[in-house]
Design an enzyme around this catalytic site. Structure first.
Site, mmCIF file in Angstrom:
data_model
loop_
_atom_site.group_PDB
_atom_site.id
_atom_site.type_symbol
_atom_site.label_atom_id
_atom_site.label_comp_id
_atom_site.label_asym_id
_atom_site.label_seq_id
_atom_site.Cartn_x
_atom_site.Cartn_y
_atom_site.Cartn_z
ATOM 1 C CE LYS A 219 -2.832 3.285 0.792
ATOM 2 N NZ LYS A 219 -3.816 3.913 -0.279
ATOM 3 C CB CYS A 273 -2.518 9.601 -0.225
ATOM 4 S SG CYS A 273 -4.223 9.571 0.448
HETATM 5 N N1 SAJ Z 1 0.316 15.120 -9.331
HETATM 6 C C1 SAJ Z 1 1.411 15.618 -10.023
HETATM 7 N N2 SAJ Z 1 1.984 14.919 -11.195
HETATM 8 C C2 SAJ Z 1 1.161 13.777 -11.646
HETATM 9 C C3 SAJ Z 1 -0.092 13.271 -10.683
HETATM 10 C C4 SAJ Z 1 -0.290 13.824 -9.555
HETATM 11 O O1 SAJ Z 1 2.051 16.659 -9.814
HETATM 12 O O2 SAJ Z 1 1.472 13.283 -12.738
HETATM 13 C C5 SAJ Z 1 -0.038 15.682 -7.982
HETATM 14 C C6 SAJ Z 1 -1.251 16.179 -7.839
HETATM 15 O O3 SAJ Z 1 -1.714 17.189 -8.604
HETATM 16 C C7 SAJ Z 1 -1.756 16.344 -6.415
HETATM 17 C C8 SAJ Z 1 -0.685 15.108 -5.953
HETATM 18 O O4 SAJ Z 1 0.105 14.848 -7.006
HETATM 19 O O5 SAJ Z 1 -1.277 17.231 -5.680
HETATM 20 C C9 SAJ Z 1 -1.403 13.714 -5.496
HETATM 21 O O6 SAJ Z 1 -2.379 13.349 -6.391
HETATM 22 P P1 SAJ Z 1 -2.613 11.860 -6.976
HETATM 23 O O7 SAJ Z 1 -3.753 11.816 -7.998
HETATM 24 O O8 SAJ Z 1 -1.519 11.352 -7.318
HETATM 25 O O9 SAJ Z 1 -3.287 11.207 -5.683
HETATM 26 P P2 SAJ Z 1 -4.389 11.408 -4.450
HETATM 27 O O10 SAJ Z 1 -3.427 11.558 -3.407
HETATM 28 O O11 SAJ Z 1 -5.565 11.921 -4.685
HETATM 29 O O12 SAJ Z 1 -4.615 9.622 -4.351
HETATM 30 C C10 SAJ Z 1 -3.817 8.761 -4.304
HETATM 31 C C11 SAJ Z 1 -3.946 7.581 -5.097
HETATM 32 N N3 SAJ Z 1 -2.875 6.795 -5.243
HETATM 33 C C12 SAJ Z 1 -2.368 6.035 -6.420
HETATM 34 O O13 SAJ Z 1 -2.586 6.597 -7.480
HETATM 35 C C13 SAJ Z 1 -1.043 5.269 -6.343
HETATM 36 C C14 SAJ Z 1 -5.305 6.889 -4.614
HETATM 37 O O14 SAJ Z 1 -5.441 5.384 -5.565
HETATM 38 C C15 SAJ Z 1 -5.155 6.365 -3.206
HETATM 39 O O15 SAJ Z 1 -6.305 5.709 -2.767
HETATM 40 C C16 SAJ Z 1 -4.944 7.690 -2.388
HETATM 41 O O16 SAJ Z 1 -3.632 8.068 -3.006
HETATM 42 C C17 SAJ Z 1 -4.955 7.276 -0.858
HETATM 43 O O17 SAJ Z 1 -5.598 7.450 -0.106
HETATM 44 O O18 SAJ Z 1 -3.725 6.284 -0.536
#
Ligand code: SAJ
Length: 444
Positions: A219, A273
């Protein structure tokens, strides 16, 4: 031993208690209720409980409102702040928050309290499922020990325990709960198989049964992988800014290779997260001789992107002969990512804070999120950008992708500047329309 409970699960006769009704617990409880189980949701926050029972949700998630209304009206879902009501339930699911402290240490007080609350004789023949994200070894070293101590029973024999981490992304929680595959880490095999039976009844995705340590690490590895990947994208973006390449074009090209998947650079990584899970993964390593670098450095680099964004803003203003302290900056987007109202650990918070400490006049606009982090809030886009020297895009909401640049230019000051922290504006178009354009991975 677990046969009677398996039968109850298959017939949806098992009663479920969900402890913690936040962004994970509420959708989890409502979806089990919708699947036909009798569910009781428990939270210490009385106001939250009142809001849910009167069907006025603070948590904004597509489909959640209708779902909660449906299961409350059908009588399948009840909510309370009386923790004693957990005793009756055959299955106790723990969805409490597991944050980190200011010094990045896991804060497991809520998890310990929830475990203590369910650890009494009534545990016999029951299943406990931890859904909250936890550091490696927590299920065995903390939860199982607290449950055994309080109940006088033996975990894995008299009652069962499993770790089934959530994998739902905010903004897509309901759909992903039903469709994503699940990891099920059992305290022992019987516990794992029992929890797998339970999740099989609510998810269309695959169920992967393993031991609890593997599930705990997996996880954390998922979100840490994403954080490290984004850090790589950000470092690449900083390189591109130095040599005059466009990082978005470079990443697009590199990703046409079938084994390459570089994420997107941005003005920072936020949310509950990715900013936390790498620290939970590293936590047990502190007691060893091994000194990992990559994960910690990635966290630092992703945090640094907010400073870098402010540096870009200051530099471009200077280039135009303007002083940051006399400039009006409109920050578009406060939420930590697009299409959500959640501003937890949002890059916008650090960007706004730094701009204000440099005495800039900061106006923010976010159609989904009321948070301003101390800046003035605009009611609409025109109010936000009126007389602005510089527009900063801090969140990739879809509505900002469709900005009418022609119109915006009319309202902004002469020589208008766009600093795109999310790379959603086409630089060529922006320049053609008379903007001075800078973005992450698109240098000075
Ligand atoms: N971000 C970037 N570049 C990217 C993707 C995201 O800068 O290419 C930034 C986003 O803008 C944001 C941050 O990263 O600020 C996090 O966004 P995210 O979409 O990666 O993730 P979360 O935090 O919304 O959700 C994640 C997810 N994990 C994965 O995709 C591996 C989700 O499936 C999990 O359930 C969640 O964490 C959790 O609760 O653990």
């Amino acid at each position: 031993m677990s046969k009677p409970l398996i039968k109850k699960i298959r017939e949806k006769q098992a009663q479920i208690a969900v402890i913690g009704l936040g962004r994970v617990g509420l959708p989890t409880a409502a979806l089990f209720a919708d699947a036909g189980y009798q569910v009781i949701g428990i939270d210490v926050n009385e106001e939250l409980v009142r809001n849910i029972s009167s069907m006025e949700l603070r948590l904004k998630e597509p489909e959640l409102d209708e779902l909660v209304k449906r299961v409350i009206k059908s009588g399948k879902f009840k909510v309370t702040f009386e923790i004693t009501q957990v005793a009756e339930a055959d299955i106790k699911m723990v969805c409490v928050q597991t944050p980190i402290t200011k010094s990045n240490e896991p804060e497991l007080a809520h998890l310990r309290r929830a475990s203590e609350n369910i650890s009494n004789e009534s545990l016999e023949g029951k299943l406990v499922v931890v859904v909250s994200t936890i550091p490696p070894s927590t299920l065995k070293n903390l939860v199982a020990k607290v449950l055994e101590k309080g109940s006088g029973l033996k975990c894995g024999e008299d009652f069962w325990l499993a770790y089934c981490p959530e994998r739902i992304a905010p903004g897509r929680a309901i759909r992903e709960f039903m469709e994503n595959s699940r990891l099920v880490g059992g305290f022992n095999l019987e516990s794992g198989n029992l929890a797998a039976e339970l999740f099989k009844t609510v998810t269309r995705g695959g169920i992967f049964v393993t031991d609890c340590l593997s599930a705990e690490v997996a996880k954390l590895a998922e979100n840490t992988f994403r954080d490290v990947n984004i850090a790589f994208a950000n470092e690449l973006a900083l390189i591109c800014e130095q040599i005059g390449a466009d990082a978005i074009e470079v990443i697009h090209l590199a990703n046409t290779h079938p084994r390459v998947n570089i994420h997107k650079p941005s003005c920072g990584v936020g949310g509950p997260c990715l900013t936390k899970d790498p620290f939970l993964l590293l936590h047990p390593i502190k007691q060893t001789d091994f000194k990992p670098n990559l994960i910690e450095y990635s966290r630092k680099l992703n945090d640094f992107m907010t400073d870098h964004t402010v540096e870009l803003i200051v530099k471009v203003l200077e280039k135009e002969g303007k002083n940051i302290g006399e400039s009006k900056i409109s920050v578009l987007g406060v939420a930590y990512k697009g299409e959500t109202s959640d501003a937890t650990n949002s890059p916008a918070e650090r960007i706004i804070g730094k701009l204000m400490s440099l005495k800039a006049i900061v106006m923010v606009y976010d159609p989904y999120c009321k948070e301003t982090f101390g800046a003035e809030r605009a009611r609409n886009i025109v109010q936000a950008i009126k007389e602005a020297d510089c527009v900063v895009i801090a969140t990739d909401h879809k509505t900002f992708e469709k900005l009418d640049l022609q119109k915006i230019k009319i309202f902004m000051k002469a020589n208008p500047i766009i600093v795109d922290g999310k790379r959603i504006v086409n630089p060529v178009e922006a320049k053609k329309k008379g903007f001075i354009f800078y973005g992450i991975g698109y240098g000075l």
